[in-house]
Motif scaffolding. Structure first.
Motif, mmCIF file in Angstrom:
data_model
loop_
_atom_site.group_PDB
_atom_site.id
_atom_site.type_symbol
_atom_site.label_atom_id
_atom_site.label_comp_id
_atom_site.label_asym_id
_atom_site.label_seq_id
_atom_site.Cartn_x
_atom_site.Cartn_y
_atom_site.Cartn_z
ATOM 1 N N SER A 1 -8.980 10.525 41.330
ATOM 2 C CA SER A 1 -8.011 10.367 42.374
ATOM 3 C C SER A 1 -7.504 11.748 42.846
ATOM 4 C CB SER A 1 -6.668 9.457 41.896
ATOM 5 O OG SER A 1 -6.091 10.039 40.995
ATOM 6 N N CYS A 2 -7.628 12.557 42.009
ATOM 7 C CA CYS A 2 -7.127 14.001 42.503
ATOM 8 C C CYS A 2 -7.867 14.641 43.544
ATOM 9 C CB CYS A 2 -6.976 14.840 41.300
ATOM 10 S SG CYS A 2 -5.420 14.604 40.234
ATOM 11 N N PRO A 3 -7.566 15.020 44.818
ATOM 12 C CA PRO A 3 -8.273 15.836 45.749
ATOM 13 C C PRO A 3 -8.806 17.127 45.113
ATOM 14 C CG PRO A 3 -5.720 15.934 46.271
ATOM 15 C CD PRO A 3 -5.884 15.154 44.916
ATOM 16 N N VAL A 4 -8.338 17.814 44.125
ATOM 17 C CA VAL A 4 -8.947 18.979 43.786
ATOM 18 C C VAL A 4 -9.153 18.791 42.161
ATOM 19 C CG1 VAL A 4 -8.343 21.501 43.314
ATOM 20 C CG2 VAL A 4 -7.591 20.379 45.336
ATOM 21 N N LEU B 1 -4.901 27.051 42.064
ATOM 22 C CA LEU B 1 -3.679 26.122 41.818
ATOM 23 C C LEU B 1 -2.737 26.406 42.576
ATOM 24 C CD1 LEU B 1 -3.459 26.490 37.669
ATOM 25 C CD2 LEU B 1 -4.844 24.441 39.284
ATOM 26 N N ARG B 2 -2.474 27.419 42.992
ATOM 27 C CA ARG B 2 -1.536 27.728 43.904
ATOM 28 C C ARG B 2 -1.714 27.632 45.265
ATOM 29 N NH1 ARG B 2 -1.124 33.237 42.923
ATOM 30 N NH2 ARG B 2 -2.466 33.691 44.602
ATOM 31 N N ASP B 3 -3.077 27.485 45.575
ATOM 32 C CA ASP B 3 -3.443 27.153 47.029
ATOM 33 C C ASP B 3 -3.222 25.727 47.197
ATOM 34 O OD1 ASP B 3 -4.175 29.687 47.834
ATOM 35 O OD2 ASP B 3 -6.114 29.402 47.443
ATOM 36 N N GLY C 1 -0.024 20.611 48.947
ATOM 37 C CA GLY C 1 0.506 19.367 48.318
ATOM 38 C C GLY C 1 -0.628 18.665 47.810
ATOM 39 N N GLN C 2 -1.490 19.161 47.078
ATOM 40 C CA GLN C 2 -2.889 18.579 46.351
ATOM 41 C C GLN C 2 -2.684 18.484 45.120
ATOM 42 O OE1 GLN C 2 -5.932 21.060 48.395
ATOM 43 N NE2 GLN C 2 -6.443 19.268 49.835
ATOM 44 N N ILE D 1 5.350 25.426 39.784
ATOM 45 C CA ILE D 1 4.514 24.443 40.183
ATOM 46 C C ILE D 1 4.385 23.282 38.954
ATOM 47 C CG2 ILE D 1 2.137 23.821 40.477
ATOM 48 C CD1 ILE D 1 1.601 26.757 41.590
ATOM 49 N N PRO D 2 4.620 22.245 39.424
ATOM 50 C CA PRO D 2 4.842 21.054 38.236
ATOM 51 C C PRO D 2 3.435 20.783 37.454
ATOM 52 C CG PRO D 2 5.653 20.346 40.405
ATOM 53 C CD PRO D 2 5.062 21.723 40.455
ATOM 54 N N TYR D 3 3.352 20.453 36.181
ATOM 55 C CA TYR D 3 2.256 20.316 35.579
ATOM 56 C C TYR D 3 2.504 19.043 34.712
ATOM 57 C CZ TYR D 3 4.179 22.687 31.625
ATOM 58 O OH TYR D 3 5.149 23.002 30.591
#
Length: 241
Positions: free
Chosen positions: A26-29, A65-67, A72-73, A101-103
């Motif tokens: 489901s993740c776009p990246v 990860l920052r990009d 918002g991905q 950045i949440p993880y």
């Protein structure tokens, strides 16, 4: 947006958790450690971007990860085994915290669990060993004080040694004074992968067997009296009383 550190398991694509598989699909990246994670783990993904991070350094990974965060991905950051064990996620988390950045960490099946499965054994048996020590052999990264192999071997617990098969002779020399030359030991190369290979022996002969097989990396060493044990007591779990 969340970065998901996903444990892909030891190699068999079916040993990933349901949650890990769902996030990968489901993740776009997707950023995955291609040298250790088979691409079959990514089957069914619909990601816009899939990056093999095997050749990237920490700065390059954090930049990706920052990009993704800026866009918002959600990111599936896929590691082998369980990411909390020798997964090098601590340094990534430190950077993510600095960037706000949440993880989230999604556990995975460990190489130790996969090795026990392929050996067909329990690592904790009543009266023999109720402790499992997961450790590594000091090479590029030194061990903290008190964690040298000989220090840990004093406990004579079941021990799973990562990242050390290339130094099997030195490892054996450190273990024999505490476990004895007749202590069972197994070396499993790429547990749960199609090319899995296992070498079974005792501390007195395992080095020669491993060297003759030419195993030099991606193998786990398990040592302890639980291997092949027969004369142990039944646990109290299933007793009639």
């Amino acid at each position: 947006m969340t970065v998901y550190f996903i444990g892909a398991g030891p190699g068999d694509p079916e040993l990933i958790t349901v949650k890990g598989q769902r996030l990968i699909r489901s993740c776009p990246v997707i950023l995955f450690a291609g040298s250790l994670v088979p691409e079959a783990v990514l089957a069914g993904h619909r990601a816009e971007s899939v990056v093999n991070t095997a050749e990237l350094d920490l700065d390059a990974i954090v930049a990706l990860l920052r990009d993704a965060h800026a866009k918002g991905q959600d990111v599936a950051r896929v590691h082998s085994g369980d990411p909390s064990l020798y997964g090098a996620i601590g340094e990534q988390i430190r950077r993510l915290n600095a960037l706000a950045i949440p993880y989230e960490i999604v556990p995975g099946v460990t190489a130790t669990a996969a090795t026990a499965a392929t050996l067909g054994c329990e690592l904790t048996l009543p009266g023999i060993s109720q402790t499992v020590i997961l450790t590594r052999y000091a090479t590029k990264t030194s061990m903290p004080e008190g964690e040298a192999l000989a220090d840990l071997a004093r406990h004579r617990a079941t021990m799973a040694i990562h990242l050390g098969v290339r130094h099997i002779e030195r490892i054996v020399a450190d273990l024999i004074p505490y476990y004895g030359v007749d202590c069972p030991v197994a070396v499993v190369f790429r547990a749960s992968w199609p090319d899995e290979e296992k070498v079974i022996g005792m501390l007195g002969d395992i080095a020669g067997k491993v060297l003759s097989k030419g195993i030099e990396r991606t193998a786990l060493i398990v040592v302890g009296r639980v291997l092949g044990a027969e004369g142990f007591a039944d646990s109290s779990l299933y007793q009639k009383a």
